[in-house]
Design a protein around this motif. Structure first.
Motif, PDB file in Angstrom:
ATOM      1  N   SER A 130       5.494   8.641   2.535  1.00 49.69           N
ATOM      2  CA  SER A 130       4.480   9.294   3.371  1.00 49.69           C
ATOM      3  C   SER A 130       3.222   8.441   3.491  1.00 49.69           C
ATOM      4  O   SER A 130       2.430   8.624   4.418  1.00 49.69           O
TER       5      SER A 130
ATOM      6  N   THR B 103       4.377   4.678   5.585  1.00 51.44           N
ATOM      7  CA  THR B 103       4.685   4.854   7.015  1.00 51.44           C
ATOM      8  C   THR B 103       3.430   5.091   7.849  1.00 51.44           C
ATOM      9  O   THR B 103       3.523   5.219   9.070  1.00 51.44           O
TER      10      THR B 103
ATOM     11  N   THR C 120       6.159  11.925   6.545  1.00 52.28           N
ATOM     12  CA  THR C 120       6.863  10.658   6.735  1.00 52.28           C
ATOM     13  C   THR C 120       7.427  10.549   8.151  1.00 52.28           C
ATOM     14  O   THR C 120       7.259   9.520   8.827  1.00 52.28           O
TER      15      THR C 120
END
Length: 606
Positions: free
Chosen positions: A457, A460, A502
């Motif tokens: 998370s 990205t 994510t």
């Protein structure tokens, strides 16, 4: 020629007499009857004398009964204990309620007697009662009993028979007592046992220290124990500091690895019960000078754990991939995997403690300094690099299933959650393999992906992280993981948010990576609708709706309805979710929800 056995009938006649003098005379004979070991005769003697008289004799010896000369009390006490110990050699008698009821009185004798012979006889008697029945063992948990027995144990001469008997009794109790169904009153007795053992662990420097260590790990390593709740509710107690002193002594000295492993397990238990910040709490003890400063204690535990991890990773890799395959090797592998799991759990807790300390979220009593934090981070980097090498070894040997590999993925995920760009190249090269790891009882990868979500998370949020995830189709694995979470009872919203973040980050950077629309996105839409239907929380509604809006933007209503597993009813539920999110008020201080709503609005005005 052997002497004839004492006349049992005469003994029983005296014991049944009405006068105390007769009973006392009968007890003198009974002591010899009990030594003869005839179980039937012992039972007859016990039935004849009865527990009430024996209790009265103990009370007289303790000075609790009026009358009687003071010089006679010790004789009464010795006689009562000798007869009781003889009777208790019969398990049937030792389990009788009358004998069990004498435990508090015998414990009081231990606390008051200065005669080693009397103390030894007391411990032998108490051990016989503890062995004979569950009721006998649980009698020790009555208020004050444990305290009376072990209050003076640490002052007994090292290597004495009394110390040996006291420890044997404690070992019996530790292994027989089960705390799950205990009343609060009896659990208080168990907390006294923990406190007594903690002091022995801290102040003694004989083999008893290791006995106390092993008993403490047995008591405290039981997961979700009611005893833990009671220990947590206790006010600041010296027992916690005693355990710290004992752990320090074990880790600082050249003891065998198994004892150090036990000490590290105990540290993990303490952090599990009292919170990760126990490791860095400052403490003072009056009766010992061996309190290590907080910073040195933190580094001592961490470095000891790191050394053990390095050894076990090396040995485990050798046993799994290089040594001959035998049943002995299989057992050795299993034992090392269990030990490694303990060490990984401890290091995970240290990672959390370091994170709390560096972010200022730790307890006010924490005094860990910045240089210690930096040393700890350097050491953790080295250990995580070794764990990644272990995973690379497994990949090279075509192994992707096993609880040890899953545990390795978990500790890597725990560390990368706090330092997402640590060991960047190794992590990037191994991410696809980590996504394929399955626990021994798993039929497909799930937990290994869950462990990596906190890191994913974060990475990205940048294009490079999205490219890494796209390079092997990793985003599909995250989607499958998210879908699987919605099928479980009691959805873990924390993990759901991480998975959604994510995919949202990934979708936001979709121009940098080609994303073909396929069945995984249809499953994701349906899963998000399910998730939003399980909660009224605005954060759930907004996050699910935001991701749905981004997915819809990739396709069309006609395409969705053309899919075999997506019908008009599902489309209606999706529309209701979008409408609900648009009608929802966003808190003024919640920038994330505000941004999500902007995405939803933008998607519905195109």
């Amino acid at each position: 020629m052997a002497a004839s056995a004492p006349p049992l009938d005469d003994c029983l006649r005296l014991l049944r007499g009405e006068r105390d003098e007769q009973k006392l005379a009968g007890l003198l004979v009974a002591a010899n009857v009990c030594r003869a070991g005839d179980a039937d005769a012992v039972r007859k003697v016990y039935d004849a004398v009865g527990p009430r008289f024996l209790r009265r004799l103990l009370n007289t010896g303790l000075g609790k009964v009026e009358g009687g000369k003071e010089e006679e009390r010790e004789a009464y006490l010795r006689l009562a204990l000798t007869v009781l110990a003889g009777l208790a050699r019969s398990p049937e008698v030792a389990a009788d309620e009358g004998v069990v009821s004498t435990v508090p009185l015998v414990a009081e004798v231990v606390s008051k007697s200065a005669d080693p012979a009397i103390t030894e006889e007391c411990f032998e008697l108490l051990s016989l009662i503890a062995i004979a029945s569950e009721d006998g063992a649980y009698k020790f948990c009555e208020p004050g009993v444990i305290d009376m027995i072990y209050l003076q144990v640490s002052s007994l001469p090292d290597g004495s028979k009394c110390i040996e008997l006291a420890i044997n009794l404690m070992q019996l109790l530790v292994h027989k007592l089960k705390v799950d169904n205990m009343s609060v009153e009896k659990l208080q007795g168990m907390t006294s046992m923990v406190a007594c053992l903690a002091r022995l662990f801290a102040v003694l420097h004989t083999a008893v220290k290791f006995d106390a260590l092993h008993m403490l790990t047995t008591l405290l390593s039981q997961k979700e124990s009611p005893l833990h709740d009671l220990l947590r509710s206790m006010p600041a107690s010296i027992w916690e500091s005693h355990i710290r002193v004992g752990i320090t002594a074990i880790l600082q000295n050249r003891f065998v690895s198994t004892e150090k492993l036990h000490a590290l397990l105990l540290a993990e238990c303490m952090m599990s019960i009292l919170g990760e910040d126990w490791l860095s709490d400052d403490c003072k003890i009056q009766d010992t000078q061996n309190v290590l400063p907080v910073d040195k204690f933190v580094l001592l535990v961490l470095e000891s754990a790191r050394i053990e991890v390095a050894v076990f990773l090396n040995e485990l890799a050798y046993l799994k991939y290089e040594s001959s395959k035998t049943s002995q090797t299989h057992e050795a592998v299993s034992q090392k995997q269990r030990n490694l799991a303990i060490l990984f759990s401890l290091i995970e807790r240290i990672i959390k403690m370091i994170s709390n300390a560096s972010s200022g979220e730790g307890a006010p009593s924490q005094t860990i300094c910045e240089s210690t934090i930096m040393q700890a981070i350097t050491g953790l980097n080295e250990t995580i690099s070794l764990v990644l090498d272990f995973l690379q070894d497994a990949k090279d040997h075509g192994q992707q299933k096993g609880d040890d590999l899953l545990a390795a993925a978990r500790i890597v995920g725990s560390y990368l959650a706090e330092a997402p760009y640590a060991c960047k190249e190794k992590t990037k090269n191994l991410l696809e393999f980590i996504f394929s790891i399955e626990g021994q009882d798993e039929s497909r990868p799930f937990y290994s992906i869950c462990f990596m979500l906190p890191m994913l998370s974060q990475i990205t949020m940048e294009t490079d992280g999205c490219r890494t995830l796209a390079s092997f189709g990793g985003y599909k694995a995250v989607i499958d993981c998210l879908v699987e979470m919605t099928k479980q009872d009691g959805i873990d919203n924390g993990s759901m948010f991480l998975a959604c973040d994510t995919i949202i980050n990934f979708m936001s950077n979709r121009k940098s990576a080609h994303i073909p629309v396929d069945s995984c996105f249809i499953r994701l839409l349906k899963a998000l609708i399910t998730w939003a239907g399980t909660s009224n929380a605005s954060s759930v509604t907004m996050t699910a709706s935001c991701l749905c809006a981004m997915l819809i933007d990739l396709t069309s209503e006609e395409f969705l309805l053309s899919c075999s597993d997506f019908d008009a009813k599902t489309l209606g539920s999706l529309s209701e979710l979008i409408v609900r999110s648009l009608q929802q008020d966003v808190p003024d201080d919640d920038g994330e929800q505000f941004n999500q709503k902007q995405v939803i609005v933008s998607g519905n005005t195109c």
